[in-house]
Enzyme design. Structure first.
Site, mmCIF file in Angstrom:
data_model
loop_
_atom_site.group_PDB
_atom_site.id
_atom_site.type_symbol
_atom_site.label_atom_id
_atom_site.label_comp_id
_atom_site.label_asym_id
_atom_site.label_seq_id
_atom_site.Cartn_x
_atom_site.Cartn_y
_atom_site.Cartn_z
ATOM 1 C CB CYS A 122 20.531 18.078 2.103
ATOM 2 S SG CYS A 122 19.567 17.045 2.662
ATOM 3 N NE ARG B 199 13.516 12.036 1.380
ATOM 4 C CZ ARG B 199 13.991 11.549 0.896
ATOM 5 N NH1 ARG B 199 15.129 10.518 0.356
ATOM 6 N NH2 ARG B 199 15.226 12.653 0.497
ATOM 7 C CG HIS C 58 16.823 21.479 0.911
ATOM 8 N ND1 HIS C 58 18.560 21.426 -0.106
ATOM 9 C CD2 HIS C 58 16.574 20.934 1.648
ATOM 10 C CE1 HIS C 58 18.916 20.469 0.172
ATOM 11 N NE2 HIS C 58 17.590 19.327 0.994
HETATM 12 N N1 GLN Z 1 19.605 11.245 -0.004
HETATM 13 C C1 GLN Z 1 19.651 11.980 0.853
HETATM 14 C C2 GLN Z 1 18.638 11.942 1.970
HETATM 15 O O1 GLN Z 1 18.182 11.590 1.430
HETATM 16 C C3 GLN Z 1 20.260 13.950 0.835
HETATM 17 C C4 GLN Z 1 18.832 14.822 0.530
HETATM 18 C C5 GLN Z 1 19.196 15.932 0.414
HETATM 19 O O2 GLN Z 1 20.777 16.084 -0.253
HETATM 20 N N2 GLN Z 1 17.852 16.943 -0.041
HETATM 21 O O3 GLN Z 1 18.716 11.943 2.939
#
Ligand code: GLN
Length: 246
Positions: A96, A130, A196
């Protein structure tokens, strides 16, 4: 003959460790130890030195935008040496936020552009929403099964240039950008992904590929002894079933 060992460099475990990313390092070390391969984890935070001769595999997890900004300059400094070693075959797993910073740049939700290492031929810009939820992806890596399962939570939309190939195609979830069904990126022996979870405890076949690559990078080119993995694959199967029922 080179000795079998697995020294894992864990970059920024304090700042870059979302949703159990640290579990990937534990899974790699444990799967090596179960086979009698001594494994060591070296944590490295901002400003600390790295003994590259003692690194067989690099891991870096995800982070919120603020945490990425905190380590970005240091990561760029480390980047010249790291990118050179990745190009010559050092394996790495990047999740990520780490995936984003291995690319050309990551433009945050506040429209701040964090320059990346420019190692992976990818770029990332924060979208309006998101991408959150379970992910099932099918990979072209030579592992069995082809499925990889995990959990995504990112605002960034990542696009691949011609040098990067996707890690897989999503059957469930958004993946890199919600548009082209690609998920993650692979270049040399680097696997970068939005998954993740932790990823590796429920994808032991990917963990073993990374350990195999790490040994190959030390000049040891032999298949790993198989390990029982019923519990790991039962977790894997649970997420696959969610995709089938969605
Ligand atoms: N901050 C980054 C995003 O929102 C990475 C987030 C993450 O590592 N889960 O895309």
């Amino acid at each position: 003959m080179a000795e079998r060992r697995l020294n894992i460099l864990h970059l920024y475990p304090e700042n870059m460790n979302l949703y159990g990313d640290r579990g990937n390092v534990l899974a790699l070390a444990q799967r090596a130890r179960w086979r009698g391969i001594p494994a060591r984890i070296v944590n490295r935070e901002v400003g600390q030195a790295v003994d590259w001769n003692d690194v067989d595999l690099v891991f870096m997890g995800g982070g919120e935008d603020t945490h990425q900004a905190r380590i970005a300059d240091d990561f760029l400094e480390l980047g010249t040496e790291l990118a050179a070693r990745l190009r010559s075959g050092l394996p790495m797993l990047a999740i990520c936020g780490a995936y984003q910073l291995l690319g050309r740049y990551y433009e945050t939700a506040d429209r701040i552009q964090l320059p990346g290492l420019n190692y992976l031929d990818v770029w990332t810009e924060a979208g309006e929403t998101r991408a959150i939820g379970d992910v099932v992806t099918y990979t072209d890596l030579s592992i069995e099964p082809r499925s990889l399962v995990g959990f995504e939570n990112h605002g960034g939309r990542t696009f691949l240039g011609s040098e990067a190939r996707p890690l897989g195609q999503v059957a469930l979830g958004q993946g890199n950008n919600g548009q082209d069904r690609s998920e993650g990126a692979v270049q040399d022996r680097v696997v970068a992904t939005y998954l993740h979870g932790s990823l590796l405890p429920k994808n032991p076949h990917l963990a073993d590929l990374l350990v195999t690559w790490a040994l190959q990078n030390r000049g040891i080119d032999e298949p790993l002894e198989p390990l029982p993995a019923d519990e790991e694959f039962s977790a894997h199967e649970t997420i696959l079933n969610r995709a089938r029922n969605s």
